[in-house]
Design a protein around this motif. Structure first.
Motif: not given
Length: 193
Positions: A30, A184-185, A25, A28, A60
């Motif tokens: 983009q 991811t942030s 997780t 991601e 998203r």
């Protein structure tokens, strides 16, 4: 079309072999751009209608593509080129041309292709066997690669994917995808703590 998910899975699978493992997780995919060009305008091209693009939500983004044919498509070749841009020389991860019907049916049951086929079933109405029917609208809608379906990797990289479909040496259409895998942030915040 079908290979878009396969392209990203191939990239992530290749990096899994050479990079340390991280939480699934933490990354991601983009999408930055997805463009398509109709091939030959001759009568030999059975494409009736065709369009593709990205959703408007910049946070998203999802991919969509839809096409219909003037006649059944019993055979086609599929070409895919996956490039990871580098400062000096671009790294070509995959450059392959294959029988599109065999790729759809995945007769050899290669694990990577099986994962891609499962993803395709989730977002599209593509057939498992040729032919593509005349007049039927085939689509892929709302596609966003779920990285939890594939082995964990640790990488942040831009990706360029080019794909095309031909029948009897006539280019039906081709597409170009620009994307990047990013941390991811939430994962970045965990690392800083």
């Amino acid at each position: 079309m079908y290979v878009t998910p396969l392209a990203f899975i191939a990239i992530l699978f290749g990096y899994r072999l050479v990079q340390p493992i991280a939480a699934k997780t933490d990354f991601e995919l983009q999408f930055e751009n997805f463009t398509c060009i109709r091939g030959s305008a001759s009568k030999a091209n059975p494409l009736k209608s065709f369009h593709c693009g990205l959703s408007k939500n910049p946070k998203r983004r999802t991919m969509h593509m839809e096409f219909a044919l003037l006649e059944p498509l019993n055979e086609h070749e599929f070409h895919m080129l996956i490039v990871i841009p580098r400062r000096t020389v671009d790294f070509v991860l995959l450059n392959v041309t294959t029988d599109g019907c065999q790729l759809l049916s995945n007769k050899n049951q290669v694990p990577l292709l099986r994962i891609a086929r499962d993803i395709l079933d989730r977002y599209s109405n593509f057939p498992r066997l040729c032919p593509f029917e005349q007049g039927k609208a085939y689509y892929m809608r709302g596609f966003r690669l779920d990285l939890s379906l594939i082995p964990a990797v640790m990488m942040e990289t831009p990706v360029s994917v080019q794909f095309g479909y031909k029948r009897r040496q006539v280019q039906l259409f081709q597409g170009h995808i620009v994307a990047h895998v990013q941390r991811t942030s939430i994962a970045k915040k965990k690392k800083d703590v």
